[in-house]
Scaffold this motif. Structure first.
Motif, PDB file in Angstrom:
ATOM      1  N   PRO A  79     -24.581 -85.548  10.535  1.00  0.00           N
ATOM      2  CA  PRO A  79     -24.854 -86.648  11.457  1.00  0.00           C
ATOM      3  C   PRO A  79     -24.791 -87.982  10.711  1.00  0.00           C
ATOM      4  CG  PRO A  79     -26.492 -84.924  11.691  1.00  0.00           C
ATOM      5  CD  PRO A  79     -25.706 -84.608  10.459  1.00  0.00           C
ATOM      6  N   VAL A  80     -24.155 -88.956  11.289  1.00  0.00           N
ATOM      7  CA  VAL A  80     -23.953 -90.259  10.645  1.00  0.00           C
ATOM      8  C   VAL A  80     -24.788 -91.310  11.365  1.00  0.00           C
ATOM      9  CG1 VAL A  80     -22.291 -92.056  10.043  1.00  0.00           C
ATOM     10  CG2 VAL A  80     -21.628 -89.642   9.915  1.00  0.00           C
ATOM     11  N   SER A  81     -25.569 -92.047  10.591  1.00  0.00           N
ATOM     12  CA  SER A  81     -26.366 -93.155  11.124  1.00  0.00           C
ATOM     13  C   SER A  81     -25.824 -94.466  10.561  1.00  0.00           C
ATOM     14  CB  SER A  81     -27.837 -93.011  10.735  1.00  0.00           C
ATOM     15  OG  SER A  81     -28.377 -91.797  11.220  1.00  0.00           O
ATOM     16  N   GLU A 139     -34.185 -99.590 -10.753  1.00  0.00           N
ATOM     17  CA  GLU A 139     -34.033 -99.656  -9.302  1.00  0.00           C
ATOM     18  C   GLU A 139     -35.070 -98.750  -8.652  1.00  0.00           C
ATOM     19  OE1 GLU A 139     -29.202-100.508  -9.078  1.00  0.00           O
ATOM     20  OE2 GLU A 139     -30.002 -98.539  -8.549  1.00  0.00           O
ATOM     21  N   GLN A 140     -35.144 -98.841  -7.352  1.00  0.00           N
ATOM     22  CA  GLN A 140     -36.027 -97.969  -6.579  1.00  0.00           C
ATOM     23  C   GLN A 140     -35.287 -97.467  -5.355  1.00  0.00           C
ATOM     24  OE1 GLN A 140     -39.462-100.184  -5.290  1.00  0.00           O
ATOM     25  NE2 GLN A 140     -38.281-102.062  -4.937  1.00  0.00           N
ATOM     26  N   ALA A 141     -35.809 -96.383  -4.772  1.00  0.00           N
ATOM     27  CA  ALA A 141     -35.081 -95.741  -3.681  1.00  0.00           C
ATOM     28  C   ALA A 141     -36.053 -95.207  -2.639  1.00  0.00           C
ATOM     29  CB  ALA A 141     -34.205 -94.608  -4.215  1.00  0.00           C
ATOM     30  N   LEU A 142     -35.559 -95.151  -1.421  1.00  0.00           N
ATOM     31  CA  LEU A 142     -36.232 -94.476  -0.314  1.00  0.00           C
ATOM     32  C   LEU A 142     -35.356 -93.285   0.067  1.00  0.00           C
ATOM     33  CD1 LEU A 142     -37.242 -97.575   1.865  1.00  0.00           C
ATOM     34  CD2 LEU A 142     -38.673 -96.295   0.241  1.00  0.00           C
ATOM     35  N   VAL A 143     -35.967 -92.100   0.155  1.00  0.00           N
ATOM     36  CA  VAL A 143     -35.205 -90.858   0.340  1.00  0.00           C
ATOM     37  C   VAL A 143     -35.703 -90.163   1.602  1.00  0.00           C
ATOM     38  CG1 VAL A 143     -34.568 -88.627  -0.642  1.00  0.00           C
ATOM     39  CG2 VAL A 143     -34.855 -90.635  -2.137  1.00  0.00           C
ATOM     40  N   LEU A 144     -34.735 -89.740   2.450  1.00  0.00           N
ATOM     41  CA  LEU A 144     -35.028 -88.968   3.644  1.00  0.00           C
ATOM     42  C   LEU A 144     -34.336 -87.621   3.512  1.00  0.00           C
ATOM     43  CD1 LEU A 144     -36.184 -88.706   6.530  1.00  0.00           C
ATOM     44  CD2 LEU A 144     -34.044 -89.726   7.380  1.00  0.00           C
ATOM     45  N   LEU A 145     -35.145 -86.553   3.483  1.00  0.00           N
ATOM     46  CA  LEU A 145     -34.608 -85.190   3.321  1.00  0.00           C
ATOM     47  C   LEU A 145     -34.582 -84.512   4.686  1.00  0.00           C
ATOM     48  CD1 LEU A 145     -36.544 -84.138   0.089  1.00  0.00           C
ATOM     49  CD2 LEU A 145     -34.178 -84.957   0.274  1.00  0.00           C
ATOM     50  N   GLU A 146     -33.397 -84.043   5.124  1.00  0.00           N
ATOM     51  CA  GLU A 146     -33.209 -83.343   6.374  1.00  0.00           C
ATOM     52  C   GLU A 146     -32.454 -82.049   6.096  1.00  0.00           C
ATOM     53  OE1 GLU A 146     -31.268 -86.079   8.987  1.00  0.00           O
ATOM     54  OE2 GLU A 146     -33.132 -87.130   9.488  1.00  0.00           O
ATOM     55  N   PRO A 147     -32.494 -81.112   7.037  1.00  0.00           N
ATOM     56  CA  PRO A 147     -31.866 -79.812   6.775  1.00  0.00           C
ATOM     57  C   PRO A 147     -30.364 -79.893   6.498  1.00  0.00           C
ATOM     58  CG  PRO A 147     -33.372 -79.647   8.631  1.00  0.00           C
ATOM     59  CD  PRO A 147     -33.257 -81.095   8.298  1.00  0.00           C
ATOM     60  N   ASN A 148     -29.640 -80.755   7.189  1.00  0.00           N
ATOM     61  CA  ASN A 148     -28.182 -80.782   7.045  1.00  0.00           C
ATOM     62  C   ASN A 148     -27.648 -82.070   6.408  1.00  0.00           C
ATOM     63  OD1 ASN A 148     -28.901 -82.374   9.161  1.00  0.00           O
ATOM     64  ND2 ASN A 148     -27.487 -81.432  10.655  1.00  0.00           N
ATOM     65  N   ARG A 149     -28.537 -82.909   5.941  1.00  0.00           N
ATOM     66  CA  ARG A 149     -28.084 -84.119   5.249  1.00  0.00           C
ATOM     67  C   ARG A 149     -29.240 -84.724   4.463  1.00  0.00           C
ATOM     68  NH1 ARG A 149     -27.879 -89.457   9.229  1.00  0.00           N
ATOM     69  NH2 ARG A 149     -30.055 -89.306   9.920  1.00  0.00           N
ATOM     70  N   THR A 150     -28.870 -85.624   3.515  1.00  0.00           N
ATOM     71  CA  THR A 150     -29.837 -86.402   2.735  1.00  0.00           C
ATOM     72  C   THR A 150     -29.436 -87.865   2.825  1.00  0.00           C
ATOM     73  OG1 THR A 150     -30.172 -84.567   1.191  1.00  0.00           O
ATOM     74  CG2 THR A 150     -30.877 -86.749   0.470  1.00  0.00           C
ATOM     75  N   ALA A 156     -16.997-100.414   9.744  1.00  0.00           N
ATOM     76  CA  ALA A 156     -16.703 -99.573  10.905  1.00  0.00           C
ATOM     77  C   ALA A 156     -15.669 -98.495  10.624  1.00  0.00           C
ATOM     78  CB  ALA A 156     -16.273-100.449  12.086  1.00  0.00           C
ATOM     79  N   PRO A 157     -14.544 -98.786   9.940  1.00  0.00           N
ATOM     80  CA  PRO A 157     -13.565 -97.711   9.697  1.00  0.00           C
ATOM     81  C   PRO A 157     -14.143 -96.550   8.903  1.00  0.00           C
ATOM     82  CG  PRO A 157     -12.541 -99.848   9.326  1.00  0.00           C
ATOM     83  CD  PRO A 157     -14.003-100.101   9.500  1.00  0.00           C
ATOM     84  N   ALA A 158     -14.931 -96.821   7.850  1.00  0.00           N
ATOM     85  CA  ALA A 158     -15.520 -95.737   7.057  1.00  0.00           C
ATOM     86  C   ALA A 158     -16.516 -94.937   7.869  1.00  0.00           C
ATOM     87  CB  ALA A 158     -16.186 -96.315   5.805  1.00  0.00           C
ATOM     88  N   ILE A 159     -17.287 -95.610   8.731  1.00  0.00           N
ATOM     89  CA  ILE A 159     -18.264 -94.901   9.570  1.00  0.00           C
ATOM     90  C   ILE A 159     -17.550 -94.006  10.585  1.00  0.00           C
ATOM     91  CG2 ILE A 159     -20.061 -95.228  11.311  1.00  0.00           C
ATOM     92  CD1 ILE A 159     -20.907 -97.760   9.811  1.00  0.00           C
ATOM     93  N   GLU A 160     -16.489 -94.514  11.198  1.00  0.00           N
ATOM     94  CA  GLU A 160     -15.730 -93.717  12.154  1.00  0.00           C
ATOM     95  C   GLU A 160     -15.074 -92.514  11.479  1.00  0.00           C
ATOM     96  OE1 GLU A 160     -15.734 -93.944  15.356  1.00  0.00           O
ATOM     97  OE2 GLU A 160     -17.047 -95.706  15.310  1.00  0.00           O
ATOM     98  N   GLN A 161     -14.612 -92.682  10.259  1.00  0.00           N
ATOM     99  CA  GLN A 161     -14.010 -91.565   9.532  1.00  0.00           C
ATOM    100  C   GLN A 161     -15.043 -90.488   9.249  1.00  0.00           C
ATOM    101  OE1 GLN A 161     -12.271 -92.724   5.793  1.00  0.00           O
ATOM    102  NE2 GLN A 161     -11.385 -90.695   5.387  1.00  0.00           N
ATOM    103  N   ALA A 162     -16.249 -90.881   8.870  1.00  0.00           N
ATOM    104  CA  ALA A 162     -17.308 -89.901   8.604  1.00  0.00           C
ATOM    105  C   ALA A 162     -17.707 -89.172   9.881  1.00  0.00           C
ATOM    106  CB  ALA A 162     -18.509 -90.605   7.991  1.00  0.00           C
ATOM    107  N   ARG A 163     -17.794 -89.867  10.984  1.00  0.00           N
ATOM    108  CA  ARG A 163     -18.152 -89.218  12.240  1.00  0.00           C
ATOM    109  C   ARG A 163     -17.051 -88.279  12.715  1.00  0.00           C
ATOM    110  NH1 ARG A 163     -20.898 -94.472  15.269  1.00  0.00           N
ATOM    111  NH2 ARG A 163     -22.992 -94.205  14.344  1.00  0.00           N
ATOM    112  N   ALA A 164     -15.805 -88.672  12.493  1.00  0.00           N
ATOM    113  CA  ALA A 164     -14.702 -87.807  12.912  1.00  0.00           C
ATOM    114  C   ALA A 164     -14.669 -86.530  12.084  1.00  0.00           C
ATOM    115  CB  ALA A 164     -13.378 -88.553  12.795  1.00  0.00           C
ATOM    116  N   ALA A 165     -15.076 -86.598  10.818  1.00  0.00           N
ATOM    117  CA  ALA A 165     -15.078 -85.404   9.971  1.00  0.00           C
ATOM    118  C   ALA A 165     -16.132 -84.412  10.430  1.00  0.00           C
ATOM    119  CB  ALA A 165     -15.317 -85.794   8.518  1.00  0.00           C
ATOM    120  N   GLY A 166     -17.245 -84.881  10.984  1.00  0.00           N
ATOM    121  CA  GLY A 166     -18.292 -83.993  11.507  1.00  0.00           C
ATOM    122  C   GLY A 166     -19.014 -83.202  10.438  1.00  0.00           C
ATOM    123  N   ALA A 167     -19.041 -83.647   9.202  1.00  0.00           N
ATOM    124  CA  ALA A 167     -19.712 -82.894   8.140  1.00  0.00           C
ATOM    125  C   ALA A 167     -21.233 -83.014   8.237  1.00  0.00           C
ATOM    126  CB  ALA A 167     -19.246 -83.388   6.776  1.00  0.00           C
TER     127      ALA A 167
END
Length: 254
Positions: free
Chosen positions: A142-144, A223-234, A129-140
């Motif tokens: 959208p955080v999921s 390893e393997q990965a699932l990738v979601l590409l969006e205009p303002n984040r990856t 929770a603290p790391a997620i709240e810090q990312a949301r407060a930065a506003g760089a």
């Protein structure tokens, strides 16, 4: 009057005058240069004259710090033989089993204490929770965060970090099967981010997930990965977990 005796004759009467010791017949005179044979007396030896060194046999004394000569052992008795220890080859299987048991008992006790009282088999979990709240407060970007994951999912790391190229949120998980999975959300350019995270991974086609267009990629170290590409984040879901578990994590993002 008696007739005159020759000069070389010895008088027949050897009686000395009164008070003088008897004198035996004279023997041949000692030759010049030869010592007279004198029988030693039983009395003490005469002392050396003054100024002449006494003839004394030198005695070897050990120097300071050196050991003196060892006294001889009477009878030349041999030293007792050294006591031989039983070699490993002479040890019975029972002795070896007992020695191994003595070593294993404390190890088993330590493991039991580590697991039972210290929770040695349990991974260290953290609160994301603290790391997620810090990312949301930065506003760089959208955080999921995942919602509704099963109780077997455990959060083991969480960190938000900013860099010149952008900001990144990383949350590490341990799946119910005990494998690793990581959620990465970042506004770093997608090409740069994929090159860094996947280490040359290649796309494998679309992943059928509801609500978004995810792509399947190969990744580093099998390893393997699932990738979601969006205009303002990856967004990446990556790890050595099975693809089904990676899909659960990606589908739980809200």
């Amino acid at each position: 009057m008696e007739p005159a005796q020759p000069a070389d004759r010895v008088p027949t009467d050897a009686t000395p005058p009164d008070g003088q010791p008897p004198v035996g017949p004279a023997g041949p005179a000692a030759q010049a240069g030869e010592p007279a044979l004198v029988e030693s007396s039983t009395g003490p030896a005469p002392l050396a004259e003054a100024g002449e060194p006494a003839l004394v046999e030198p005695v070897d004394r050990p120097a300071a710090g050196e050991a003196g000569p060892q006294p001889a052992v009477s009878g030349d008795q041999p030293a007792p033989p050294a006591r031989k220890e039983k070699s490993r080859s002479e040890r019975s299987p029972r002795d070896m089993a007992l020695s191994l048991l003595v070593l294993l008992v404390p190890i088993v006790l330590l493991l039991a204490f580590y697991r039972g009282f210290l929770g040695g088999d349990e991974p260290t979990t953290v609160d994301a929770a603290p790391a997620i709240e810090q990312a949301r407060a930065a506003g760089a970007f959208p955080v999921s965060e995942p919602e509704g994951l099963a109780s077997g999912w455990r959060t083991v790391s969480a960190r938000y970090r900013t860099e010149p190229a952008g900001a990144t949120l990383r949350i590490g998980y341990l799946t119910p099967e005990g494998r690793g999975a990581q959620l990465v959300e970042s506004n770093v350019p997608a090409e740069q981010l994929l090159r860094t995270e996947l280490k040359g991974g290649q796309p494998q086609g679309p992943a059928e997930l509801p609500g978004a267009s995810w792509q399947r990629y190969t990744a580093r170290d099998n390893e393997q990965a699932l990738v979601l590409l969006e205009p303002n984040r990856t967004v990446l879901v990556i790890g050595d977990a099975r693809e089904g578990e990676l899909r659960q994590l990606a589908s739980a993002l809200r």
